[in-house]
Design an enzyme around this catalytic site. Sequence first.
Site, PDB file in Angstrom:
ATOM      1  NE  ARG A  66      -5.375  27.856  13.662  1.00 34.51           N
ATOM      2  CZ  ARG A  66      -5.306  26.861  12.995  1.00 34.51           C
ATOM      3  NH1 ARG A  66      -6.190  25.871  13.160  1.00 34.51           N
ATOM      4  NH2 ARG A  66      -4.358  26.857  11.812  1.00 34.51           N
ATOM      5  CG  HIS A 183      -4.286  20.192   5.958  1.00 36.08           C
ATOM      6  ND1 HIS A 183      -4.961  20.761   6.904  1.00 36.08           N
ATOM      7  CD2 HIS A 183      -4.564  21.187   4.596  1.00 36.08           C
ATOM      8  CE1 HIS A 183      -5.382  22.102   6.526  1.00 36.08           C
ATOM      9  NE2 HIS A 183      -5.237  22.214   5.112  1.00 36.08           N
ATOM     10  CB  CYS A 194       1.272   3.779 -10.335  1.00 36.24           C
ATOM     11  SG  CYS A 194       1.221   3.101  -8.615  1.00 36.24           S
TER      12      CYS A 194
END
Length: 324
Positions: A66, A183, A194
């Site tokens: 950004r 993320h 597992c």
Amino acid sequence: MSSDNYAGRLSEYKNKGTCGLPEKKDSKRATTSKINRLIELIKRSRHTAVLTGAGISTSAGIPDFRGPKGIWTQEEEEKKKHKRKKRRLNSSAAPADITKDKMLGSKCNSTDHTNTCAEIKSTVAADCTPSASFETAKPTITHRAITYLASPSVDKIQYCITQNVDGLHMRSGITRDKHCFLHGCIFTEICDSCHNEYFRDFDIGGVSFQKTGRNCEQTGCEGFLRDTILDWEDALPADDWQKAQDECQKSDLVLALGTSLRIEPAGSLPTLGTKFVIVNKQDTPYDSSAEFVIRANVDDVMKQIMDGLGFQDWDNDEREELQS
């Protein structure tokens, strides 16, 4: 793989937060004063958590998203150019063509939209300044400082939460029990049975928990390995998200480093701490709630923090670079 290629994996999404805000910089005097205040807060804190964003990896050659030259900022600019070009073409069309468009409907279909988005992403990728690949990028001073401060012998940082997928925290040596990636991580795959994780030295591919084509290596487990990269609509990993909230809630101090805090729910994590300080060149939605905001290069800030805490010869990587 580079960050523009990673961004290209994600599905199209409109609400990417405010892009392209100007970067600000405090005066040298103001910066020094704020850093000294931050050093005192760190010294007094019994529990400190850190939240990191793309801004701590830019000095490793990985662009942010950004910032003024960020990947999504350039995408937005390219979309505006495309719209202006389309308006010019429509205004120059013959009257008969315009009438025909009105009769048939001028709105593009989903295929047109998909193709346009792909063209825009392709243009941005081609125009972007060449960035370091995730595979060759090295941890920055900030990554290395966080790892050092989180080591058991120092114990000045109790937990690190990152929104980055580049794996640089892990490469800097921080242990998984002191660190989570909300993320996902392009180098980490996880067993769907597992839940054992594997940190690779190559991009494992995929997005949104797709099978990677490999199987779990744990004895007796036949689970499939899947990527850990979140797409826009995917839920945060439950265990890591709970851990991130818990660590921030019990913190006397939360440091938000190199993040614009514009993607929720991760963006509001610092507010869970007793106090939080932001180090970021752009405005964030939480500036007014922070103890204070430092507008400066995050690596420069971390260098001064390490000096102020009395750690003079902590960075082995920097010494090796100077000697080479």
